[in-house]
Scaffold this motif. Structure first.
Motif, PDB file in Angstrom:
ATOM      1  N   LEU A 147      77.251  78.585   3.997  1.00  0.00           N
ATOM      2  CA  LEU A 147      78.680  78.380   4.197  1.00  0.00           C
ATOM      3  C   LEU A 147      79.305  77.828   2.927  1.00  0.00           C
ATOM      4  CD1 LEU A 147      78.503  76.598   7.680  1.00  0.00           C
ATOM      5  CD2 LEU A 147      78.647  79.046   7.199  1.00  0.00           C
ATOM      6  N   ASP A 184      72.234  81.125   7.162  1.00  0.00           N
ATOM      7  CA  ASP A 184      73.606  81.256   6.670  1.00  0.00           C
ATOM      8  C   ASP A 184      73.779  80.369   5.459  1.00  0.00           C
ATOM      9  OD1 ASP A 184      76.247  82.144   6.503  1.00  0.00           O
ATOM     10  OD2 ASP A 184      76.682  81.716   8.600  1.00  0.00           O
ATOM     11  N   CYS A 225      86.459  77.880   5.770  1.00  0.00           N
ATOM     12  CA  CYS A 225      85.012  78.049   5.646  1.00  0.00           C
ATOM     13  C   CYS A 225      84.689  79.540   5.626  1.00  0.00           C
ATOM     14  CB  CYS A 225      84.321  77.370   6.824  1.00  0.00           C
ATOM     15  SG  CYS A 225      82.543  77.620   6.880  1.00  0.00           S
ATOM     16  N   LEU A 244      77.783  79.597  14.200  1.00  0.00           N
ATOM     17  CA  LEU A 244      78.665  79.320  13.070  1.00  0.00           C
ATOM     18  C   LEU A 244      79.589  78.144  13.346  1.00  0.00           C
ATOM     19  CD1 LEU A 244      79.836  79.955  10.304  1.00  0.00           C
ATOM     20  CD2 LEU A 244      81.250  81.725  11.386  1.00  0.00           C
ATOM     21  N   SER A 259      81.449  82.265   5.694  1.00  0.00           N
ATOM     22  CA  SER A 259      80.047  82.444   6.021  1.00  0.00           C
ATOM     23  C   SER A 259      79.505  83.664   5.275  1.00  0.00           C
ATOM     24  CB  SER A 259      79.903  82.658   7.531  1.00  0.00           C
ATOM     25  OG  SER A 259      78.683  83.286   7.834  1.00  0.00           O
ATOM     26  N   ARG A 271      79.602  74.899  11.078  1.00  0.00           N
ATOM     27  CA  ARG A 271      80.821  74.625  10.313  1.00  0.00           C
ATOM     28  C   ARG A 271      81.321  73.211  10.583  1.00  0.00           C
ATOM     29  NH1 ARG A 271      85.610  74.234  11.782  1.00  0.00           N
ATOM     30  NH2 ARG A 271      85.298  75.262  13.770  1.00  0.00           N
ATOM     31  N   ALA A 319      75.185  74.796   3.026  1.00  0.00           N
ATOM     32  CA  ALA A 319      76.640  74.667   2.972  1.00  0.00           C
ATOM     33  C   ALA A 319      76.999  73.899   1.722  1.00  0.00           C
ATOM     34  CB  ALA A 319      77.166  73.939   4.204  1.00  0.00           C
TER      35      ALA A 319
END
Length: 134
Positions: free
Chosen positions: A118, A116, A125, A15, A127, A19, A82
């Motif tokens: 995001l 994931d 952020c 993560l 998740s 990120r 993301a």
């Protein structure tokens, strides 16, 4: 839509790495509009392919068909998504949750894991994996 292929494979295994990477990607875009980034990764979480889909202040399309096509072409084992929320609220919307679940179901049928998704708003952020939504 924006495509990029890295010169040396970037590892997105975790993560924090994801990120930081996506925050850097989003730093170069218009913060008043939503932008969706999709990283295709191999079995060792090395980035094989990266795309950006630009939206407007209300959202960006999550193109499931294009993601699946790209995954088949690049031999992806997983994807990490993301996107930013210009509103400043990092909570996934109902639409974010629904479309991510749909992608996960499609991906499962072809051995493509949604690792994931995001949601980034400013410096915060969220998740979906950590939230138990994947």
């Amino acid at each position: 839509m924006f495509h990029q292929r890295g010169e040396s494979p970037l590892h997105l295994n975790g993560l924090d790495q994801a990120r930081r990477f996506f925050a850097g990607c989003l730093a170069e875009t218009d913060p008043t509009k939503e932008h969706l980034w999709i990283a295709h990764v191999d079995g060792d979480a090395r980035c094989l392919h990266l795309t950006r889909h630009d939206g407007d202040s209300d959202g960006a399309e999550l193109p499931i068909r294009q993601i699946v096509t790209d995954a088949a072409y690049h031999g992806s084992k997983g994807v990490i998504l993301a996107h930013n929320h210009p509103s400043g609220d990092p909570s996934p919307s109902a639409t974010d949750k629904r479309i991510t679940r749909r992608l996960a179901l499609v991906g499962e049928a072809m051995d493509l894991a949604v690792l994931d998704h995001l949601v980034i708003a400013g410096r915060v952020c969220r998740s979906m994996r950590q939230m138990g939504l994947l």
